[in-house]
Design a protein around this motif. Sequence first.
Motif, mmCIF file in Angstrom:
data_model
loop_
_atom_site.group_PDB
_atom_site.id
_atom_site.type_symbol
_atom_site.label_atom_id
_atom_site.label_comp_id
_atom_site.label_asym_id
_atom_site.label_seq_id
_atom_site.Cartn_x
_atom_site.Cartn_y
_atom_site.Cartn_z
ATOM 1 N N GLU A 125 0.828 -1.209 0.000
ATOM 2 C CA GLU A 125 0.000 0.000 0.000
ATOM 3 C C GLU A 125 0.861 1.257 0.000
ATOM 4 O O GLU A 125 0.455 2.289 -0.549
ATOM 5 C CB GLU A 125 -0.928 -0.011 1.209
ATOM 6 N N LYS A 126 2.038 1.179 0.606
ATOM 7 C CA LYS A 126 2.938 2.318 0.610
ATOM 8 C C LYS A 126 3.410 2.654 -0.796
ATOM 9 O O LYS A 126 3.622 3.832 -1.143
ATOM 10 C CB LYS A 126 4.145 2.018 1.513
ATOM 11 N N LEU A 127 3.552 1.648 -1.653
ATOM 12 C CA LEU A 127 4.029 1.879 -3.007
ATOM 13 C C LEU A 127 2.994 2.595 -3.874
ATOM 14 O O LEU A 127 3.358 3.338 -4.795
ATOM 15 C CB LEU A 127 4.412 0.552 -3.665
ATOM 16 N N VAL A 128 1.714 2.359 -3.609
ATOM 17 C CA VAL A 128 0.683 2.888 -4.511
ATOM 18 C C VAL A 128 -0.125 4.014 -3.888
ATOM 19 O O VAL A 128 -1.036 4.535 -4.536
ATOM 20 C CB VAL A 128 -0.280 1.755 -4.947
ATOM 21 N N GLU A 129 0.182 4.414 -2.656
ATOM 22 C CA GLU A 129 -0.678 5.376 -1.979
ATOM 23 C C GLU A 129 -0.667 6.751 -2.643
ATOM 24 O O GLU A 129 -1.657 7.488 -2.570
ATOM 25 C CB GLU A 129 -0.266 5.507 -0.512
ATOM 26 N N ASP A 130 0.411 7.142 -3.300
ATOM 27 C CA ASP A 130 0.510 8.469 -3.900
ATOM 28 C C ASP A 130 0.167 8.485 -5.385
ATOM 29 O O ASP A 130 0.203 9.549 -6.004
ATOM 30 C CB ASP A 130 1.919 9.033 -3.703
ATOM 31 N N ILE A 131 -0.163 7.342 -5.954
ATOM 32 C CA ILE A 131 -0.517 7.299 -7.373
ATOM 33 C C ILE A 131 -1.997 7.659 -7.520
ATOM 34 O O ILE A 131 -2.863 6.984 -6.964
ATOM 35 C CB ILE A 131 -0.242 5.900 -7.959
ATOM 36 N N ASP A 132 -2.291 8.705 -8.260
ATOM 37 C CA ASP A 132 -3.663 9.166 -8.411
ATOM 38 C C ASP A 132 -4.092 9.235 -9.868
ATOM 39 O O ASP A 132 -5.105 9.862 -10.189
ATOM 40 C CB ASP A 132 -3.836 10.545 -7.768
ATOM 41 N N GLN A 133 -3.341 8.585 -10.764
ATOM 42 C CA GLN A 133 -3.689 8.568 -12.175
ATOM 43 C C GLN A 133 -3.798 7.130 -12.659
ATOM 44 O O GLN A 133 -2.954 6.278 -12.330
ATOM 45 C CB GLN A 133 -2.653 9.325 -13.003
ATOM 46 N N SER A 134 -4.839 6.865 -13.446
ATOM 47 C CA SER A 134 -5.073 5.501 -13.929
ATOM 48 C C SER A 134 -3.950 5.033 -14.851
ATOM 49 O O SER A 134 -3.577 3.856 -14.834
ATOM 50 C CB SER A 134 -6.411 5.440 -14.653
#
Length: 267
Positions: A125-134
């Motif tokens: 979850e730490k790896l993807v928490e800041d990704i906000d684009q599909s």
Amino acid sequence: MSWYRETWANAFVLPAAVCAVVAWFGLLRHFGGKGRLLGSRRSAGLALSVVGLMCGVAIGVGLLLPHLAKVPPAAVGIGMGATALPRKKQDESTQPYVKLMTLGIAWLMERLEYRIHTDGLAWCEKLVEDIDQSAQLRLLAHDVKQFLLERHRQTTLVKTINAAYTDAESAIDKAMEVQTQTDQACDVHTPWRRREPTELELFECRRAMGQARATCVHLLLLAYQHGRTSEQAELEVLRAKIAPNDAYRSNCVPSQRRWFDRMRNRH
């Protein structure tokens, strides 16, 4: 003096050492493909607690029941250490006294399994928490899939990887579709007349994006569970290619200025 050393070695050192070795290999076998025993301080502490309790039970059984069991202490150590091995369904017919002896061990094993699973989830979850684009999630899912397929050839695991990637791809497509529909509804081709998305539209976008992140976490969890600790750095490199390192590693709180910096900037 030789009697004293021989008694302590046979009654304490030998069963504890044998039990610790067998128990550790049993834990490695039991949690193979589930996570890492030393993934965090808590999981390492629980793993050592399981091994220590098994050694204590092995020593206690060797001291209290030698005249009944008629087995050497070393054999007792092997037997207690083997309780860490994964059990099949038919092993549920264990004698009641064995269940009583391993009650604390079974509870610690459950806590250890839960902790190992949550350690993996927290890291993914730490790896993807800041990704906000599909689009970024799509690139990450594709790279992680290729990363896994290059390193694992087992048929069952390959099917699991492909199924997880398919779920991630579908969820990402859904998030992209919802975002596109929201943008089209807000955009009337006139910048000064463009409206803001409603609360319902924002909720649907966030829900779809959250589901897409969750499926990517599931795919990353396969890499965490079936990979080595040294491969975490390679996965972080894949993550850094998608989003800048400063966005991934940066602190949200700005650094505070010291009093002499403020005084210096006044001049």
